[in-house]
Design a protein around this motif. Structure first.
Motif, PDB file in Angstrom:
ATOM      1  N   GLU A 190       0.830  -1.201   0.000  1.00 22.50           N
ATOM      2  CA  GLU A 190       0.000   0.000   0.000  1.00 22.50           C
ATOM      3  C   GLU A 190       0.868   1.256   0.000  1.00 22.50           C
ATOM      4  OE1 GLU A 190      -2.532  -0.447   3.364  1.00 22.50           O
ATOM      5  OE2 GLU A 190      -3.678  -2.108   2.492  1.00 22.50           O
ATOM      6  N   GLU A 191       1.975   1.213   0.751  1.00 25.09           N
ATOM      7  CA  GLU A 191       2.871   2.368   0.797  1.00 25.09           C
ATOM      8  C   GLU A 191       3.520   2.596  -0.570  1.00 25.09           C
ATOM      9  OE1 GLU A 191       6.538   4.184   3.501  1.00 25.09           O
ATOM     10  OE2 GLU A 191       5.804   2.154   3.874  1.00 25.09           O
ATOM     11  N   ILE A 192       3.948   1.497  -1.227  1.00 26.72           N
ATOM     12  CA  ILE A 192       4.537   1.620  -2.565  1.00 26.72           C
ATOM     13  C   ILE A 192       3.529   2.239  -3.529  1.00 26.72           C
ATOM     14  CG2 ILE A 192       5.379   0.327  -4.561  1.00 26.72           C
ATOM     15  CD1 ILE A 192       6.553  -1.717  -2.576  1.00 26.72           C
ATOM     16  N   ALA A 193       2.303   1.716  -3.515  1.00 22.05           N
ATOM     17  CA  ALA A 193       1.272   2.213  -4.429  1.00 22.05           C
ATOM     18  C   ALA A 193       0.973   3.687  -4.190  1.00 22.05           C
ATOM     19  CB  ALA A 193      -0.005   1.383  -4.278  1.00 22.05           C
ATOM     20  N   ASN A 194       0.901   4.085  -2.925  1.00 23.53           N
ATOM     21  CA  ASN A 194       0.597   5.485  -2.608  1.00 23.53           C
ATOM     22  C   ASN A 194       1.750   6.408  -2.990  1.00 23.53           C
ATOM     23  OD1 ASN A 194      -1.954   4.889  -1.610  1.00 23.53           O
ATOM     24  ND2 ASN A 194      -1.212   4.562   0.472  1.00 23.53           N
TER      25      ASN A 194
END
Length: 613
Positions: A190-194
């Motif tokens: 989720e952090e990568i995507a954001n």
């Protein structure tokens, strides 16, 4: 698991797989990702090391119009990555700080004129205005963000320059992006995507299981002796990586292995750039070399025949452990992930966390990472199941980790736990003193040494009440109390202190179950089991000499061309050649890993080698 290539109307991606890379089938998940990116879609891809991530951007770069731009932190490896692609007939180049101005200008001209299929860039180059202007002058097929976990700000391998990569979509909105990593939990995904503005991208998460790797974790007693026995008995002559936390330990163990007849070189950030480059190049090009390193070494290493990864210090997180151990066995052959850890490792890491920069929330995240790593070390269940569970995947007991092969027992350690905690209480409340684990164990064992005498600790009521356990067993008790959170480490001096749950243990309200280490396998038995595990992939008696002859030809060819041996052919390809014994170039073209360019370049040499008397 592979996806068969259609025999009726293969897509351009499938034809490229056959023609360039010499394979007739995609691995599980590759085709879906590749076709999606070819059509212009964004993707976030998680595949284990050796799972074929690079094809997910290489093939779309070859199929789509323009040049695939690969953002990678691996400056030291770009030359080898480009060499490997050029051996396949792919027009590849790179731009980084290691190049002279003439070489950079040549690559820039090739990109601008559309003569490159792939261009590798370090993320910091995108801060340079001339690089951005160059990209505007060419046609970009896609952006591939490799090692995408580097964007996770509190991750195990954070790179600040990765934070600006979200701007790629703003400047080049019509260019598809694919972010790839081998290691990420749901939270990290989720952090990568954001952070990369990939919230709407298609996500592909392959299985994290690496069934060819045997995971083994054992208590650290005499680390030098344990490591030497492991290498001599199980991996003599094999290439591998030994990880240590400190530069001093790296130097010490590299010298120790060399003194004991095992060729080893150190690698850490304190060495000059030329020495680091030399040692890395030797590891990639030579057979059987051991690199003793800090975690600064290994990301992006594409050496397929690394047979073991050993850790002599406790990794800080399961993510880091998984990524580092994943550098073993990229070729799918049996390999070992071996870790020796002890009480002092836990103490040191707890101190590092308490003294680390960042806010309290950051320290809590680090503590959770360490807790998960300790849970993996102390589990009585299958290591592989625990590892897969951490990444949100289910697994069945594997039969190929130490807890499956030699199941440990649990025992009721409530009373020993109470003795340790009672000693901490008495030192704190009666004497206003705090001490580390070693001194507390000396008190429990009734040792009247100088330190005990100095502080008059033989007068404590807990002095000598722990003689039922040996010193090493007491260290295991303390280690597991720290792992379970029933005791903690004071940051400044590493003293043991109580936690919120200590009172429940002392009152008997909380039962403490501890892991009892099983007797370790005898050397002969361990060696036999290792041989048995390798049996399914061993060559027949008449194919083995051919395989060795092919390896000798490959080594000579690689030396002549100045490239790692695996750039010519992987061992798996040579094994298939030795087994099938192709008699013509047409027969050789049917072997996995023999693409069009390699057939033209090396085919005659292979056939001549096979027909040598």
């Amino acid at each position: 698991m592979v996806t068969p290539v259609s025999e009726t109307e293969p897509s351009e991606a499938l034809r490229t797989l056959r023609r360039v890379f010499g394979y007739d089938a995609f691995r599980s998940g590759q085709q879906e990702v590749i076709e999606h990116v070819v059509e212009g879609g964004d993707a976030l891809v998680l595949m284990p090391t050796g799972g074929g991530k690079s094809l997910c951007y290489q093939i779309p770069s070859l199929v789509r119009k323009g040049t695939g731009v690969v953002i990678s932190p691996l400056i030291a490896l770009m030359q080898d990555q480009v060499d490997a692609l050029r051996a396949l007939g792919v027009r590849a180049g790179f731009l980084n700080s290691t190049q002279g101005i003439d070489e950079r200008r040549t690559v820039e001209a090739e990109f601008a004129s559309g003569e490159l299929d792939l261009l590798y860039l370090a993320p910091e180059r995108l801060r340079v205005a001339s690089t951005v202007e160059l990209l505007d002058r060419g046609t970009i097929a896609l952006f591939a963000i490799d090692e995408a976990h580097c964007v996770a700000q509190w991750g195990h391998d954070f790179r600040p320059d990765y934070l600006m990569l979200s701007g790629l979509h703003e400047r080049w909105p019509d260019v598809p992006r694919i972010a790839l990593t081998a290691t990420a939990t749901q939270a990290t995904r989720e952090e990568i995507a954001n952070r990369l503005d990939l919230a709407g991208a298609r996500q592909h998460v392959a299985s994290f299981d690496r069934p060819n790797i045997q995971y083994r974790i054992e208590p650290k007693a005499d680390a030098k002796r344990q490591l030497l026995a492991f290498l001599r008995n199980e991996h003599a002559g094999d290439a591998g990586i030994v990880y240590c936390l400190s530069r001093a330990s790296v130097e010490k163990y590299a010298e120790f292995l060399t003194d004991n007849g095992i060729e080893a070189v150190p690698y850490h950030a304190g060495l000059d750039a030329q020495t680091r480059a030399l040692h890395q190049a030797r590891f990639l090009r030579e057979d059987g070399l051991v690199v003793v390193a800090t975690i600064a070494f290994g990301m992006g290493i594409d050496k397929p025949d690394v047979r073991f990864v050993a850790h002599l210090d406790l990794p800080k997180s399961v993510e880091g452990y998984y990524q580092e151990t994943g550098r073993a066995g990229r070729d799918g052959q049996p390999s070992t992930a071996w870790l020796a850890y002890g009480l002092q490792d836990v103490v040191n890491l707890r101190k590092m966390i308490d003294g680390s920069p960042g806010d309290e929330a950051h320290r809590r995240r680090q503590s959770r990472h360490l807790d998960a790593m300790l849970a993996l070390c102390e589990t009585v269940e299958c290591r592989r199941v625990q590892l897969l569970n951490y990444f949100g995947q289910r697994g069945e007991p594997c039969g190929n980790c130490d807890t499956c092969l030699t199941p440990p027992e649990t025992w009721d350690g409530t009373v020993p736990a109470q003795k340790v905690l009672s000693t901490i209480v008495r030192l704190d409340r009666e004497r206003r003193q705090k001490f580390g684990a070693g001194h507390i164990i000396d008190i429990l064992l009734g040792k009247r040494n100088a330190k005990v005498a100095q502080f008059d600790h033989d007068a404590l009521s807990t002095f000598g009440i722990g003689t039922e356990l040996r010193d090493t067993e007491w260290r295991g008790v303390v280690r597991q109390l720290l792992a379970q959170g029933h005791a903690s480490v004071e940051a400044t001096y590493g003293s043991l202190v109580l936690t919120e749950s200590s009172g429940e243990v002392l009152s008997g309200a909380q039962k403490v179950l501890l892991r009892r280490e099983p007797e370790r396998q005898k050397t002969a038995r361990a060696a036999k089991e290792r041989k048995d595990r390798k049996a399914p992939v061993e060559l027949s008696a008449d194919a083995q000499p051919l395989f060795e002859r092919l390896r000798a030809w490959r080594a000579a060819t690689a030396k002549e061309q100045g490239v790692p041996a695996y750039v010519i052919f992987h061992d798996a390809t040579l094994r298939e050649i030795a087994t099938v014994r192709p008699a013509t170039l047409l027969d050789l073209a049917a072997i996995n890993g023999v693409g069009e360019n390699k057939l033209n370049k090396y085919g005659e040499g292979v056939l001549e080698t096979l027909t040598e008397p």
